[in-house]
Design a protein around this motif. Sequence first.
Motif, short mmCIF file in Angstrom:
data_model
loop_
_atom_site.label_atom_id
_atom_site.label_comp_id
_atom_site.label_asym_id
_atom_site.label_seq_id
_atom_site.Cartn_x
_atom_site.Cartn_y
_atom_site.Cartn_z
N THR A 14 -1.54 5.90 -10.91
CA THR A 14 -2.57 4.90 -11.36
C THR A 14 -3.17 5.02 -12.65
O THR A 14 -2.88 6.41 -13.22
CB THR A 14 -3.62 4.67 -10.28
N ARG A 15 -4.04 4.35 -13.12
CA ARG A 15 -4.58 4.63 -14.55
C ARG A 15 -5.59 5.54 -14.67
O ARG A 15 -5.78 6.40 -15.30
CB ARG A 15 -5.31 3.07 -14.89
N ASP A 16 -6.22 5.76 -13.06
CA ASP A 16 -7.48 6.61 -13.26
C ASP A 16 -6.70 8.14 -13.11
O ASP A 16 -7.30 9.23 -13.71
CB ASP A 16 -8.28 6.48 -12.01
N TRP A 17 -5.87 8.23 -12.26
CA TRP A 17 -4.81 9.52 -12.06
C TRP A 17 -4.55 9.73 -13.66
O TRP A 17 -4.44 11.07 -14.00
CB TRP A 17 -3.87 9.19 -11.17
N VAL B 200 2.76 5.33 -6.93
CA VAL B 200 2.75 4.93 -8.33
C VAL B 200 1.67 5.62 -8.95
O VAL B 200 0.46 5.67 -8.43
CB VAL B 200 2.59 3.31 -8.33
N ARG C 52 0.74 -1.16 -0.05
CA ARG C 52 0.19 -0.06 -0.11
C ARG C 52 0.90 1.39 0.10
O ARG C 52 0.60 2.20 -0.73
CB ARG C 52 -0.87 -0.02 1.22
N LEU D 5 2.46 1.36 -3.41
CA LEU D 5 1.29 1.82 -4.38
C LEU D 5 0.60 3.27 -4.11
O LEU D 5 0.24 3.81 -5.13
CB LEU D 5 -0.05 1.08 -4.29
#
Length: 201
Positions: A159-162, A157, A151, A154
């Motif tokens: 993310t795809r949504d960001w 990192v 966690r 992550l």
Amino acid sequence: MAPERETTQGRERASAGSSAASRPPRTRLDQPRPPRRRVLPEWDPEAFGRLSERIARFLGTGRFIVWMTVVIILWVVWNIAAPGGMRFDTYPFIFLTLMLSLQASYAAPLILLAQNRQDDRDRVNLEQDRKQNERSIADTEYLTREIASLRIGLGEVATRDWIRSELQDMLKELEERRDGHRPEGGVFPADRPAGRDVPDR
């Protein structure tokens, strides 16, 4: 002097040889000991324990109570109703009392032996359960630490949504810039007027 020394040395050797001969022979460690003779008979404690458990299990069933009740009733009826010469245990039924006492005196130690074996098995099972619980707790703590580290990793990192939201913001910003001060030729090639390209002179 030399002969006297030889004689004294010979005497010492003879005394050493006689003392060695008088000593008991040493037991060799590479050979098993001969079996000892025992007065009491030998038995397998594991087989005896299994037999005691079977007997104790049978004594705790309703079948045993029914058979014992039938035997006692037949015993009493035979010694009351049979002819005098065929009776083997007359009225106070001393022999029946002796047999029941003998059965009780054997049944109690057999039941205790079966209970002790069951206690030993329960103790071993409890120890195994305790070790299994300790291993499960250790595994759970390890997995918890791993999940926490994942966690934390992550959290840094993208993310795809960001990334998608950032791209949408950039597209909106580009569209606003294009709509706000659009140049004559346009920003994109699709905004240029159709026709021949005028060469630079």
